[in-house]
Design a protein around this motif. Structure first.
Motif, PDB file in Angstrom:
ATOM      1  N   VAL A  38     -64.228   3.685  19.633  1.00 27.00           N
ATOM      2  CA  VAL A  38     -63.233   4.772  19.370  1.00 27.00           C
ATOM      3  C   VAL A  38     -63.945   5.821  18.335  1.00 27.00           C
ATOM      4  N   PRO A  39     -63.856   6.942  19.006  1.00 25.02           N
ATOM      5  CA  PRO A  39     -64.788   8.209  18.297  1.00 25.02           C
ATOM      6  C   PRO A  39     -64.034   8.449  16.825  1.00 25.02           C
ATOM      7  N   GLY A  40     -64.916   8.975  15.896  1.00 26.00           N
ATOM      8  CA  GLY A  40     -64.639   9.286  14.653  1.00 26.00           C
ATOM      9  C   GLY A  40     -65.557   8.753  13.800  1.00 26.00           C
ATOM     10  N   VAL A  41     -65.636   9.393  12.388  1.00 25.80           N
ATOM     11  CA  VAL A  41     -66.602   8.840  11.251  1.00 25.80           C
ATOM     12  C   VAL A  41     -65.729   8.671   9.941  1.00 25.80           C
ATOM     13  N   GLN A  42     -66.011   7.276   9.340  1.00 24.69           N
ATOM     14  CA  GLN A  42     -65.486   7.230   8.156  1.00 24.69           C
ATOM     15  C   GLN A  42     -66.610   6.368   7.266  1.00 24.69           C
ATOM     16  N   TYR A  43     -66.255   6.721   5.940  1.00 25.08           N
ATOM     17  CA  TYR A  43     -67.187   6.072   4.908  1.00 25.08           C
ATOM     18  C   TYR A  43     -66.236   5.525   3.839  1.00 25.08           C
ATOM     19  N   ALA A  44     -66.939   4.368   3.662  1.00 26.48           N
ATOM     20  CA  ALA A  44     -65.797   3.195   2.649  1.00 26.48           C
ATOM     21  C   ALA A  44     -66.596   2.000   2.528  1.00 26.48           C
ATOM     22  N   PRO A  45     -66.065   1.207   1.530  1.00 27.99           N
ATOM     23  CA  PRO A  45     -66.849  -0.060   1.407  1.00 27.99           C
ATOM     24  C   PRO A  45     -66.474  -1.049   2.462  1.00 27.99           C
ATOM     25  N   VAL A  46     -67.320  -1.903   2.721  1.00 28.12           N
ATOM     26  CA  VAL A  46     -66.979  -3.051   3.595  1.00 28.12           C
ATOM     27  C   VAL A  46     -66.017  -4.231   3.190  1.00 28.12           C
ATOM     28  N   ILE A  47     -65.242  -4.506   3.731  1.00 31.62           N
ATOM     29  CA  ILE A  47     -64.486  -5.768   3.574  1.00 31.62           C
ATOM     30  C   ILE A  47     -64.735  -6.582   4.819  1.00 31.62           C
ATOM     31  N   ARG A  48     -64.648  -8.195   4.528  1.00 30.77           N
ATOM     32  CA  ARG A  48     -64.705  -8.951   5.709  1.00 30.77           C
ATOM     33  C   ARG A  48     -63.642  -9.980   5.526  1.00 30.77           C
ATOM     34  N   PRO A  49     -63.197 -10.796   6.729  1.00 36.93           N
ATOM     35  CA  PRO A  49     -62.375 -11.358   6.733  1.00 36.93           C
ATOM     36  C   PRO A  49     -62.548 -13.041   6.385  1.00 36.93           C
ATOM     37  N   GLY A  50     -61.758 -13.487   5.593  1.00 39.06           N
ATOM     38  CA  GLY A  50     -61.975 -14.793   4.931  1.00 39.06           C
ATOM     39  C   GLY A  50     -62.181 -15.941   6.127  1.00 39.06           C
ATOM     40  N   LYS A  51     -63.257 -16.812   5.935  1.00 38.89           N
ATOM     41  CA  LYS A  51     -63.332 -17.889   6.836  1.00 38.89           C
ATOM     42  C   LYS A  51     -62.891 -18.995   6.383  1.00 38.89           C
ATOM     43  N   LEU A  52     -62.528 -19.780   7.466  1.00 43.44           N
ATOM     44  CA  LEU A  52     -62.163 -21.308   7.142  1.00 43.44           C
ATOM     45  C   LEU A  52     -63.276 -22.058   6.436  1.00 43.44           C
ATOM     46  N   PRO A  53     -63.273 -22.682   5.238  1.00 44.66           N
ATOM     47  CA  PRO A  53     -64.378 -23.513   5.009  1.00 44.66           C
ATOM     48  C   PRO A  53     -64.981 -24.356   5.937  1.00 44.66           C
ATOM     49  N   ASP A  54     -66.194 -24.551   5.954  1.00 44.04           N
ATOM     50  CA  ASP A  54     -66.950 -25.385   6.826  1.00 44.04           C
ATOM     51  C   ASP A  54     -66.021 -26.994   6.799  1.00 44.04           C
ATOM     52  N   ILE A  55     -65.582 -27.231   7.907  1.00 44.75           N
ATOM     53  CA  ILE A  55     -65.248 -28.757   7.956  1.00 44.75           C
ATOM     54  C   ILE A  55     -65.894 -29.696   8.881  1.00 44.75           C
ATOM     55  N   ASP A  56     -66.210 -30.595   8.173  1.00 42.66           N
ATOM     56  CA  ASP A  56     -67.059 -31.681   9.076  1.00 42.66           C
ATOM     57  C   ASP A  56     -66.109 -32.485   9.947  1.00 42.66           C
ATOM     58  N   VAL A  57     -65.904 -32.012  11.208  1.00 44.44           N
ATOM     59  CA  VAL A  57     -65.121 -32.823  12.189  1.00 44.44           C
ATOM     60  C   VAL A  57     -65.752 -34.061  12.876  1.00 44.44           C
ATOM     61  N   GLY A  58     -67.259 -33.865  12.803  1.00 40.41           N
ATOM     62  CA  GLY A  58     -67.899 -34.940  13.550  1.00 40.41           C
ATOM     63  C   GLY A  58     -67.999 -36.578  12.988  1.00 40.41           C
ATOM     64  N   THR A  59     -67.783 -36.641  11.659  1.00 36.78           N
ATOM     65  CA  THR A  59     -67.820 -37.804  11.055  1.00 36.78           C
ATOM     66  C   THR A  59     -66.507 -38.717  10.900  1.00 36.78           C
ATOM     67  N   ALA A  60     -65.506 -37.914  11.020  1.00 40.84           N
ATOM     68  CA  ALA A  60     -64.164 -38.660  10.464  1.00 40.84           C
ATOM     69  C   ALA A  60     -63.975 -39.924  11.282  1.00 40.84           C
ATOM     70  N   ALA A  61     -63.417 -40.856  10.831  1.00 43.44           N
ATOM     71  CA  ALA A  61     -63.217 -42.209  11.378  1.00 43.44           C
ATOM     72  C   ALA A  61     -61.892 -41.999  12.573  1.00 43.44           C
ATOM     73  N   ASP A  62     -62.248 -42.744  13.491  1.00 43.84           N
ATOM     74  CA  ASP A  62     -60.992 -42.763  14.448  1.00 43.84           C
ATOM     75  C   ASP A  62     -59.588 -43.250  13.703  1.00 43.84           C
ATOM     76  N   VAL A  63     -58.542 -42.683  14.212  1.00 43.43           N
ATOM     77  CA  VAL A  63     -57.167 -43.339  13.619  1.00 43.43           C
ATOM     78  C   VAL A  63     -56.823 -44.433  14.361  1.00 43.43           C
ATOM     79  N   ALA A  64     -56.246 -45.379  13.433  1.00 42.12           N
ATOM     80  CA  ALA A  64     -55.632 -46.619  13.912  1.00 42.12           C
ATOM     81  C   ALA A  64     -54.877 -46.511  14.996  1.00 42.12           C
ATOM     82  N   GLU A  65     -54.654 -47.198  15.944  1.00 46.38           N
ATOM     83  CA  GLU A  65     -53.769 -47.117  17.037  1.00 46.38           C
ATOM     84  C   GLU A  65     -52.286 -46.728  16.733  1.00 46.38           C
TER      85      GLU A  65
END
Ligand code: PEP
Ligand code: MG
Length: 580
Positions: A38-65
């Motif tokens: 999209v054309p146009g020119v702007q000058y301003a400071p950068v903001i960045r979206p907040g990220k979800l903190p890293d979540i370790d999904v690999g090692t969590a134990a299985d849920v009991a039946e």
């Protein structure tokens, strides 16, 4: 004219040479390159979206039946909460923003991925791991499908992060609300983030990923804020850093000289104000007429294009009317849709393109084989072969719309590669009293344009695909965006060749790809001799206004100059030197 002072950015610099010195201050300004959206020119400071903190999904134990049913309910509740929140935000937003939020809410409740997640939970996975795994599975599938489907990957990941945050009791990830005008930079932006943006606070967007049809691009267009996607190196620019985004050149200048940057913004605003005064018709300063037309995808877009000085419609992308349609619409249903566009431009030229299905625009009712390489597969006119009657029904519908509205459209076929294909299409169109033409998107068609013109009455050059096929570079690839730049001299040489064929046969040749939306390139195309330029409605005035400032002789000199260059950046710089 693009708002950069020559000191700030040396346009002749090769793409890879990213560092420039500002002459006035001796400060080093890093200029990052991406794809302008999209054309146009702007000058301003950068903001960045907040990220979800890293979540370790690999090692969590299985849920009991015994606990799996409860875990499944916890997941369903989290997904439902996320969908409800998105729907509420859709209710508060308007236009495309509202539609995007509603579509994301629907995706959050999509049976396929909910089912895949529930199955993983039943097999023992904790909800967070099940969500991550199921989304990965769909991300893989969408990525392999490529094109528009691949661009939906960001939406899926966004839903994953929101559901996981909900499951973990964490705040919803997303864009912070800035307290001063800011430029939102991100790897990619989720539709739910971009849809709620306030354009007075988020004044431009830049992303590392994404293509010209990503949600980021769609929303930026609606908000009318400059946007550059596929910016190499953007991830290293920290929040708070001042940047200059140029949505016309496709650059992000990191920590530029403040005075020069503010001047660039003021200059861009002056140009935009001047363009807003342009009321057509399209012509150079010395009166050489070139029709400036609009690209539309339905009646609503045609009606809003009618409010611009566009002299007609140069490309009606009919396939976009049917992306969510399961079965082939009847001739009457199609005719009603086409009539809306013909009505909006009653008494004016309208060029209707027959279905360009396949590749990045799959249509459910236009079946095509599973292909390893869909961009080189059964798409565009090639779809007609395996779907008997589809093309004929569409031409019947166009003819019916012509009769009911009294506006006789031109019709053109996409992805024509041979003169025989053009001949067959032309016969079918003429049988119905329609004026046939074809798109030039494949180098083979450009090379034999004169032979194709023995059968059809006009050509329209699709520079988006012509660039993709000339440069052997996927138009959706962020990594190859410099190769698919329509300023590539090889692409322009094929355009020039096609236009020469039109001149030799006395038949019109227009451009309807994104190249026609770039005011500078539009002048170069005029120099080659194109008879019309068709661009998104938002680009119409910028193109017309620039054309009105230059002479045909300047356009011709720029056209000669670009053909003598070695890369896209040099071509752009050569044109800029001639056209100002
Ligand atoms: C093109 O390829 O330039 C074109 C106009 O068609 P589409 O972008 O719809 O493929
Ligand atoms: Mg195309």
């Amino acid at each position: 004219m693009f708002g950069f002072t020559p000191e700030l950015v040396d346009l002749s610099t090769d793409f890879c040479n990213l560092v420039h010195m500002t002459a006035s201050t001796s400060l080093t300004s890093l200029v990052l390159h991406g794809v302008p959206v999209v054309p146009g020119v702007q000058y301003a400071p950068v903001i960045r979206p907040g990220k979800l903190p890293d979540i370790d999904v690999g090692t969590a134990a299985d849920v009991a039946e015994a606990d799996r049913a409860a875990e499944g309910e916890r997941f369903s509740a989290a997904a439902a909460t996320v969908a409800t929140r998105l729907r509420e935000r859709a209710g508060h937003a308007t236009g495309a923003a509202s539609e995007v939020l509603a579509a994301t809410a629907m995706l959050a409740q999509d049976r396929a991925w909910l089912g895949a997640t529930e199955k993983r939970i039943k097999d023992g996975a904790p909800a967070v791991r099940a969500v991550a795994g199921a989304v990965d599975q769909f991300v893989d599938m969408f990525t392999k499908m490529g094109g528009l489907m691949a661009e939906r990957v960001t939406d899926l990941r966004d839903i994953r992060d929101r559901v996981i945050a909900e499951l973990k009791g964490l705040p919803e990830p997303g864009v912070p609300m800035p307290d001063e005008p800011s430029i939102l930079c991100a790897e990619d932006l989720a539709p739910a983030d971009t849809a709620g943006l306030d354009p007075s606070l988020v004044v431009a967007l830049a992303t590392t990923l994404g293509g010209p049809t990503s949600h980021t691009a769609i929303i930026a267009r609606q908000l009318g804020i400059p946007c550059v996607v596929a910016v190499h190196g953007l991830d290293d620019v920290a929040a708070g850093t001042p940047v200059l985004v140029d949505g016309t050149l496709g650059t992000v200048t990191v920590s530029p000289d403040e005075g020069a940057a503010r001047e660039a913004v003021a200059e861009a605003q002056r140009i935009a104000a001047q363009a807003a005064k342009w009321s057509g018709p399209g012509a150079t300063a010395d009166g050489h007429a070139v029709a400036v037309l609009a690209n539309v995808q339905d009646g609503a877009a045609a009606r809003s294009a009618r409010e611009t000085p566009a002299e007609g419609v140069g490309l009606f992308r009919t396939e976009l009317c049917f992306l969510n349609t399961d079965t082939e619409p009847t001739v009457d249903e199609q005719a009603a849709i086409y009539a809306e566009v013909l009505d909006a431009f009653g008494g004016h030229k309208v060029v209707i393109r027959t279905l360009d299905a396949g590749s990045d625009k799959p249509l459910k009712f236009a079946g095509h084989p599973d292909e390893a390489n869909p961009a080189l597969g059964v798409r565009g006119i090639r779809i007609a072969e395996g779907n008997p009657g589809l093309l004929e029904h569409q031409l019947d519908a166009i003819a019916a719309a012509a009769t009911s509205t009294g506006n006789q459209p031109w019709v053109m076929a996409p992805m024509i590669a041979t003169a025989t294909e053009a001949q067959n299409f032309a016969a079918k169109a003429r049988d119905r009293g329609l004026t046939p033409g074809v798109m030039i998107e494949v180098p083979a068609a450009a090379l034999l344009a004169e032979r194709i013109l023995e059968h059809v009455d006009f050509l329209s050059i699709g520079t988006n695909d012509l660039a993709q096929y000339t440069m052997a570079a996927d138009r959706m690839s962020a990594d190859l965006a410099t190769l698919t730049d329509p300023w590539q001299p090889a692409v322009l040489a094929l355009v020039a060749m096609t236009v020469r064929a039109g001149a030799a046969t006395g038949k019109p040749v227009g451009v309807c790809g994104e190249a026609a939306a770039d005011p500078l390139l539009a002048c170069v195309l005029t120099g080659f001799g194109v008879t019309s330029l068709s661009a998104a409605s938002a680009a119409v005035q910028g193109v017309g206004a620039k054309l009105a400032q230059v002479t045909l002789e300047q356009c011709r000199a720029a056209a000669d100059a670009v053909l003598a260059t070695a890369n896209a950046a040099d071509a752009r710089a050569a044109a800029l030197a001639v056209l100002g």
